[in-house]
Design a protein around this motif. Sequence first.
Motif, PDB file in Angstrom:
ATOM      1  N   UNK A   1     -29.993  77.457  94.689  1.00 38.26           N
ATOM      2  CA  UNK A   1     -30.049  78.642  93.842  1.00 38.26           C
ATOM      3  C   UNK A   1     -29.232  78.427  92.570  1.00 38.26           C
ATOM      4  N   UNK A   2     -29.854  78.669  91.425  1.00 40.90           N
ATOM      5  CA  UNK A   2     -29.144  78.591  90.156  1.00 40.90           C
ATOM      6  C   UNK A   2     -28.415  79.895  89.890  1.00 40.90           C
ATOM      7  N   UNK A   3     -27.137  79.931  90.147  1.00 38.87           N
ATOM      8  CA  UNK A   3     -26.347  81.162  90.033  1.00 38.87           C
ATOM      9  C   UNK A   3     -25.645  81.223  88.686  1.00 38.87           C
ATOM     10  N   UNK A   4     -25.743  82.381  88.020  1.00 37.57           N
ATOM     11  CA  UNK A   4     -25.211  82.516  86.674  1.00 37.57           C
ATOM     12  C   UNK A   4     -24.003  83.406  86.540  1.00 37.57           C
ATOM     13  N   UNK A   5     -23.529  83.948  87.650  1.00 45.09           N
ATOM     14  CA  UNK A   5     -22.364  84.837  87.595  1.00 45.09           C
ATOM     15  C   UNK A   5     -21.672  84.841  88.950  1.00 45.09           C
ATOM     16  N   UNK A   6     -20.442  85.317  88.970  1.00 40.60           N
ATOM     17  CA  UNK A   6     -19.730  85.427  90.242  1.00 40.60           C
ATOM     18  C   UNK A   6     -20.419  86.438  91.152  1.00 40.60           C
ATOM     19  N   UNK A   7     -21.034  87.468  90.562  1.00 39.02           N
ATOM     20  CA  UNK A   7     -21.764  88.447  91.369  1.00 39.02           C
ATOM     21  C   UNK A   7     -22.927  87.776  92.102  1.00 39.02           C
ATOM     22  N   UNK A   8     -23.603  86.830  91.426  1.00 36.42           N
ATOM     23  CA  UNK A   8     -24.682  86.084  92.082  1.00 36.42           C
ATOM     24  C   UNK A   8     -24.146  85.296  93.275  1.00 36.42           C
ATOM     25  N   UNK A   9     -23.004  84.647  93.079  1.00 37.90           N
ATOM     26  CA  UNK A   9     -22.411  83.846  94.147  1.00 37.90           C
ATOM     27  C   UNK A   9     -22.095  84.719  95.351  1.00 37.90           C
ATOM     28  N   UNK A  10     -21.424  85.831  95.121  1.00 36.63           N
ATOM     29  CA  UNK A  10     -21.032  86.710  96.226  1.00 36.63           C
ATOM     30  C   UNK A  10     -22.249  87.259  96.960  1.00 36.63           C
TER      31      UNK A  10
ATOM     32  N   UNK B   1     -28.078  76.867  85.618  1.00 40.47           N
ATOM     33  CA  UNK B   1     -28.071  78.177  84.972  1.00 40.47           C
ATOM     34  C   UNK B   1     -26.671  78.788  84.955  1.00 40.47           C
ATOM     35  N   UNK B   2     -25.707  77.964  84.610  1.00 41.64           N
ATOM     36  CA  UNK B   2     -24.315  78.413  84.535  1.00 41.64           C
ATOM     37  C   UNK B   2     -24.121  79.368  83.356  1.00 41.64           C
ATOM     38  N   UNK B   3     -23.101  80.220  83.412  1.00 41.92           N
ATOM     39  CA  UNK B   3     -22.851  81.158  82.306  1.00 41.92           C
ATOM     40  C   UNK B   3     -22.533  80.425  81.007  1.00 41.92           C
ATOM     41  N   UNK B   4     -23.011  80.990  79.903  1.00 41.96           N
ATOM     42  CA  UNK B   4     -22.873  80.383  78.576  1.00 41.96           C
ATOM     43  C   UNK B   4     -21.994  81.268  77.692  1.00 41.96           C
ATOM     44  N   UNK B   5     -21.197  80.642  76.832  1.00 35.82           N
ATOM     45  CA  UNK B   5     -20.337  81.369  75.902  1.00 35.82           C
ATOM     46  C   UNK B   5     -21.163  82.038  74.800  1.00 35.82           C
ATOM     47  N   UNK B   6     -20.478  82.799  73.955  1.00 39.08           N
ATOM     48  CA  UNK B   6     -21.156  83.589  72.930  1.00 39.08           C
ATOM     49  C   UNK B   6     -21.927  82.750  71.924  1.00 39.08           C
ATOM     50  N   UNK B   7     -21.588  81.459  71.799  1.00 40.13           N
ATOM     51  CA  UNK B   7     -22.316  80.623  70.845  1.00 40.13           C
ATOM     52  C   UNK B   7     -23.718  80.281  71.321  1.00 40.13           C
ATOM     53  N   UNK B   8     -24.038  80.629  72.589  1.00 37.22           N
ATOM     54  CA  UNK B   8     -25.377  80.429  73.113  1.00 37.22           C
ATOM     55  C   UNK B   8     -25.696  79.027  73.584  1.00 37.22           C
ATOM     56  N   UNK B   9     -24.715  78.115  73.534  1.00 39.94           N
ATOM     57  CA  UNK B   9     -25.008  76.739  73.935  1.00 39.94           C
ATOM     58  C   UNK B   9     -23.911  76.066  74.751  1.00 39.94           C
ATOM     59  N   UNK B  10     -22.704  76.617  74.723  1.00 38.54           N
ATOM     60  CA  UNK B  10     -21.593  75.990  75.429  1.00 38.54           C
ATOM     61  C   UNK B  10     -21.375  76.667  76.773  1.00 38.54           C
TER      62      UNK B  10
ATOM     63  N   UNK C   1     -14.549  77.734  82.400  1.00 40.35           N
ATOM     64  CA  UNK C   1     -13.576  78.439  83.249  1.00 40.35           C
ATOM     65  C   UNK C   1     -14.281  79.290  84.294  1.00 40.35           C
ATOM     66  N   UNK C   2     -15.259  80.068  83.847  1.00 38.61           N
ATOM     67  CA  UNK C   2     -15.984  80.923  84.792  1.00 38.61           C
ATOM     68  C   UNK C   2     -16.809  80.081  85.768  1.00 38.61           C
ATOM     69  N   UNK C   3     -17.416  79.008  85.266  1.00 36.30           N
ATOM     70  CA  UNK C   3     -18.256  78.175  86.111  1.00 36.30           C
ATOM     71  C   UNK C   3     -17.453  77.488  87.205  1.00 36.30           C
ATOM     72  N   UNK C   4     -16.286  76.965  86.846  1.00 36.05           N
ATOM     73  CA  UNK C   4     -15.429  76.307  87.839  1.00 36.05           C
ATOM     74  C   UNK C   4     -15.038  77.302  88.927  1.00 36.05           C
ATOM     75  N   UNK C   5     -14.688  78.520  88.521  1.00 34.75           N
ATOM     76  CA  UNK C   5     -14.312  79.539  89.503  1.00 34.75           C
ATOM     77  C   UNK C   5     -15.472  79.862  90.433  1.00 34.75           C
TER      78      UNK C   5
END
Length: 424
Positions: free
Chosen positions: A293-302, A64-73, A77-81
């Motif tokens: 846990x499927x984390x989708x944002x840095x806030x989820x990670x923290x 459940x990684x964050x997805x770009x505005x195209x809805x599929x990619x 960069x955010x996921x690696x961080x």
Amino acid sequence: MNRREFLKSAALVTAAGAMFGKGSVLKAAEAPAGPVLNFNPQMQYRPMGRTGVNVSALGFGLLRLPILADGKTVDAEQSVAMIRRAIEGGVNYIDTGRVYLGGQSEAVAGQALKGGWRDRVYITSKSPWWIMERPEDFEKFFDESRRAIGTDVIDFYHIHMIMHRGWKEKVIPFKLIDRIMKLKEQGKIRFAGFSFHDRLGLFKEVVESAPWDFCLIQHNYLDYEYEAGCLGPKYAAANGMGLAVMKPVRTGFLANLPPSMRAALRSTGVEKPDTEWALDYLWDIPEVSVAVSGMGSMADVEANLRYTSKAKPNMLTPDERKALGAAIRAFRQAPGHIDCTGCYQCIPCPHNVAIGYIFAYVYNNYLLHKNKKKALFDYTVSMSPIQRGAPASACVNCGACLAKCPQKLNIPELLKRVRNDLEA
């Protein structure tokens, strides 16, 4: 200590773990023995069954990684961080799969683990039976996973999503257990296991079929009887297996509770964020090694790193257990609730209807949140006919399910209701 040094120092621990035979009980309540990979004093670690290694109580699931505005990619960069921040926080269990996010999940994992980060974690992946056309595809998918992740050895490798159809139609005929054990003998994987989505009876059959090192099951405080249920962790531990648990927040449902459930949790005076309640329930179970846990944002990670710092077996107080019970009752008292536990006794259906998944997982969630977009995603995208089964409209009212249901539900009539609400 880098990963190579760690593995050398852990060799004796692993060898000792292999001595535990069937019937041994290795519980996370025991203090971790031996070195801990990527140790951080703010993280809690637990033994992973007979493997002899200790895993972080929190695992990072890369579905459940964050997805770009195209809805599929995937936003690489955010996921690696996010992945690297979790590793900095002491997470040493990174969970991915060949088909996650169309293959992007493994590729992002590979990017995140470059430059020495791979030495700090255990990496997992999974072989999907439902897209195999011949037995040799098992090795093909494995090699694709290794290349995508950028690793010679995958630490924890699964036969992905074992269910009644896959077990009978692919796992057994294609001799996938022999194939995964051969990878282990060749040193291409360290530990062999499976992920599971079906009834407890089949879970026991699969556990008994091989000297597995670990397994991955779905469990949370609402799914007390669903699939392997509350007995699954105990059965796995009794057979010496490490236990990873997926969907701790039920694909987001338990991270954003409806008002009735949130009020029930607060009724005993205990205040926690919704997600913390869900994770604490799992960490309280001594047999659970790692909650993925499927984390989708840095806030989820923290947030999850904060919650994990307090994670202990048998951590819940009597008032907290009472609050969870009240939340379960609130869920089951929702108007229109179908009293299905997802025991899967009704399948296989002659027409392949995914009865338990539709009732217990999709429709009852929909009744509480009234989020039709989410319900339709679970119903159409997540519910592949090959994997879980067909939609409610495939029911022909044959009645084969009626005698099998422990709850004595009128399944054909209830499927009509689902069809009218979600297929109209």
